[in-house]
Scaffold this active site. Structure first.
Site, mmCIF file in Angstrom:
data_model
loop_
_atom_site.group_PDB
_atom_site.id
_atom_site.type_symbol
_atom_site.label_atom_id
_atom_site.label_comp_id
_atom_site.label_asym_id
_atom_site.label_seq_id
_atom_site.Cartn_x
_atom_site.Cartn_y
_atom_site.Cartn_z
ATOM 1 N N LYS A 114 13.180 0.112 29.318
ATOM 2 C CA LYS A 114 13.416 -0.187 27.894
ATOM 3 C C LYS A 114 12.222 0.307 27.054
ATOM 4 O O LYS A 114 11.599 1.307 27.418
ATOM 5 C CB LYS A 114 13.719 -1.678 27.696
ATOM 6 C CG LYS A 114 14.858 -2.138 28.630
ATOM 7 C CD LYS A 114 15.377 -3.514 28.346
ATOM 8 C CE LYS A 114 16.483 -3.855 29.350
ATOM 9 N NZ LYS A 114 17.075 -5.162 29.123
ATOM 10 N N SER A 156 18.738 -10.064 34.815
ATOM 11 C CA SER A 156 17.804 -11.016 35.440
ATOM 12 C C SER A 156 17.754 -10.916 36.963
ATOM 13 O O SER A 156 17.647 -11.939 37.650
ATOM 14 C CB SER A 156 18.126 -12.445 34.983
ATOM 15 O OG SER A 156 17.987 -12.544 33.568
ATOM 16 N N GLU A 192 26.666 -5.378 33.587
ATOM 17 C CA GLU A 192 25.569 -6.185 33.063
ATOM 18 C C GLU A 192 26.124 -7.207 32.072
ATOM 19 O O GLU A 192 26.308 -6.885 30.884
ATOM 20 C CB GLU A 192 24.546 -5.300 32.340
ATOM 21 C CG GLU A 192 23.912 -4.239 33.221
ATOM 22 C CD GLU A 192 22.557 -3.790 32.677
ATOM 23 O OE1 GLU A 192 21.586 -3.926 33.423
ATOM 24 O OE2 GLU A 192 22.475 -3.336 31.524
ATOM 25 N N GLY A 216 17.809 -10.359 30.351
ATOM 26 C CA GLY A 216 16.544 -10.836 29.791
ATOM 27 C C GLY A 216 16.510 -12.328 29.522
ATOM 28 O O GLY A 216 15.637 -12.809 28.819
ATOM 29 N N GLU A 274 22.304 -3.176 24.791
ATOM 30 C CA GLU A 274 21.394 -3.164 23.635
ATOM 31 C C GLU A 274 21.749 -2.019 22.684
ATOM 32 O O GLU A 274 21.638 -2.157 21.470
ATOM 33 C CB GLU A 274 19.934 -3.091 24.126
ATOM 34 C CG GLU A 274 19.517 -4.428 24.736
ATOM 35 C CD GLU A 274 18.512 -4.343 25.866
ATOM 36 O OE1 GLU A 274 17.839 -3.316 26.026
ATOM 37 O OE2 GLU A 274 18.411 -5.346 26.615
ATOM 38 N N ASN A 330 15.158 0.041 34.444
ATOM 39 C CA ASN A 330 15.296 0.398 33.032
ATOM 40 C C ASN A 330 14.099 -0.210 32.303
ATOM 41 O O ASN A 330 14.061 -1.413 32.073
ATOM 42 C CB ASN A 330 16.623 -0.172 32.498
ATOM 43 C CG ASN A 330 16.762 0.004 30.996
ATOM 44 O OD1 ASN A 330 15.970 0.694 30.362
ATOM 45 N ND2 ASN A 330 17.777 -0.635 30.418
ATOM 46 N N HIS A 341 24.331 1.048 27.245
ATOM 47 C CA HIS A 341 23.635 -0.219 27.520
ATOM 48 C C HIS A 341 24.000 -1.223 26.424
ATOM 49 O O HIS A 341 24.163 -0.849 25.260
ATOM 50 C CB HIS A 341 22.123 -0.005 27.568
ATOM 51 C CG HIS A 341 21.407 -1.204 28.098
ATOM 52 N ND1 HIS A 341 21.134 -2.290 27.309
ATOM 53 C CD2 HIS A 341 20.973 -1.513 29.339
ATOM 54 C CE1 HIS A 341 20.537 -3.227 28.058
ATOM 55 N NE2 HIS A 341 20.422 -2.771 29.294
HETATM 56 P P1 13P Z 1 16.689 -7.810 32.766
HETATM 57 O O1 13P Z 1 16.555 -7.445 34.227
HETATM 58 O O2 13P Z 1 15.372 -7.901 32.065
HETATM 59 O O3 13P Z 1 17.551 -9.014 32.580
HETATM 60 O O4 13P Z 1 17.447 -6.590 32.058
HETATM 61 C C1 13P Z 1 18.603 -6.087 32.632
HETATM 62 C C2 13P Z 1 18.962 -4.834 31.948
HETATM 63 O O5 13P Z 1 19.306 -4.827 30.784
HETATM 64 C C3 13P Z 1 18.862 -3.578 32.705
HETATM 65 O O6 13P Z 1 19.454 -2.538 32.036
#
Ligand code: 13P
Length: 248
Positions: free
Chosen positions: A11, A212, A167, A173, A97, A9, A95
């Site tokens: 982003k 992560s 997640e 992140g 976010e 992903n 997601h």
């Molecule tokens: P990270 O791998 O940067 O922690 O992000 C995970 C994520 O949100 C994948 O959709």
């Protein structure tokens, strides 16, 4: 045996130049990733470029979101049929976010899930608890509620050809990965909940872990019984890291 899926992903990252380089390096190094299915999810605007760069390869691609609508006066939206028009296989929905920053709730996420399926996309449904929710001991309640919104709208069978990504918000992140056992516990809860409704669906659905994931921790996560791969954020922007996860 469920196939392992590793999906990147990206982003809100990348440029035309970055993406040409990244895909080039992934293609060059993907020869020894075995049976692992690999997918990348670029920002919408780069989907045609990624489609071109990946043409003839086994690497799949998808979007990071999808409209709940098909067409019409919905400024700024991108629909499922538009995504399949450009060869997308997957659409991430719900997601954390999107949920946290754009106020997308469970019911809206469920409608996006339905729209993805109507278009022939495989939805990657993200679920997961915040740190406060984990500390309050309500992780399973939160995940169950997020799943129930989809099951109520679409029925349990709809999850049989979908992907679920667990997640935990506190691991996204932050560099703080859930331990393999913490992740496995929630994955087993998800599979068990689905099995209570339809054992066939529960056995079939791929449940990815996200938060992560790195080359250095992917193997121990993917070795857990109910973890069928990963949804990768930061590490998917570096070909070497991403390929190390794919090989894990
Ligand atoms: P990270 O791998 O940067 O922690 O992000 C995970 C994520 O949100 C994948 O959709």
């Amino acid at each position: 045996m469920r196939q392992i899926l590793v999906a990147g992903n990206w982003k809100l990252n990348g440029s035309r130049k970055d993406i040409v380089g990244l895909i080039g390096r992934i293609l060059a190094g993907a020869g020894d990733t075995g049976d692992t299915r690999i997918a990348v999810c670029p920002p919408f605007v780069y989907i045609p470029l990624v489609s071109e760069l990946l043409s003839g390869s086994k690497i799949a691609y998808g979007s990071q979101d999808v409209s709940d609508q098909e067409s019409g006066a919905f400024t700024g939206e991108v629909s499922g049929p538009m995504l399949t028009d450009f060869g997308c296989s997957y659409a991430i929905v719900g997601h954390s976010e999107r949920r946290a920053l754009y106020a997308e709730d469970d019911a809206f996420t469920a409608r996006k899930f339905a729209a993805a399926r109507r278009a022939g996309l495989t939805p990657i449904l993200c679920v997961g608890e915040s740190l406060e929710e984990r500390d309050a001991g309500i992780t399973e309640d939160v995940v169950a509620r997020q799943l129930d919104a989809v099951i109520d709208l679409e029925g349990i069978a709809a999850l049989g050809d979908a992907v679920i990504a667990y997640e935990p918000v506190w691991a996204i992140g932050t560099g703080k990965t859930a331990s393999p056992q913490q992740a496995q516990d929630v994955h087993a809860f998800i599979r068990g909940k689905l099995a209570g409704l339809d054992k066939g669906v529960a056995d079939k659905v791929q449940i990815l872990y996200g938060g992560s994931v790195k080359g250095s921790n992917a193997a121990e996560l993917f070795a857990m019984q109910d973890i069928d791969g990963g949804l990768i954020g930061g590490a998917s922007l570096q070909a070497d890291d991403f390929l190390a996860i794919c090989r894990a």
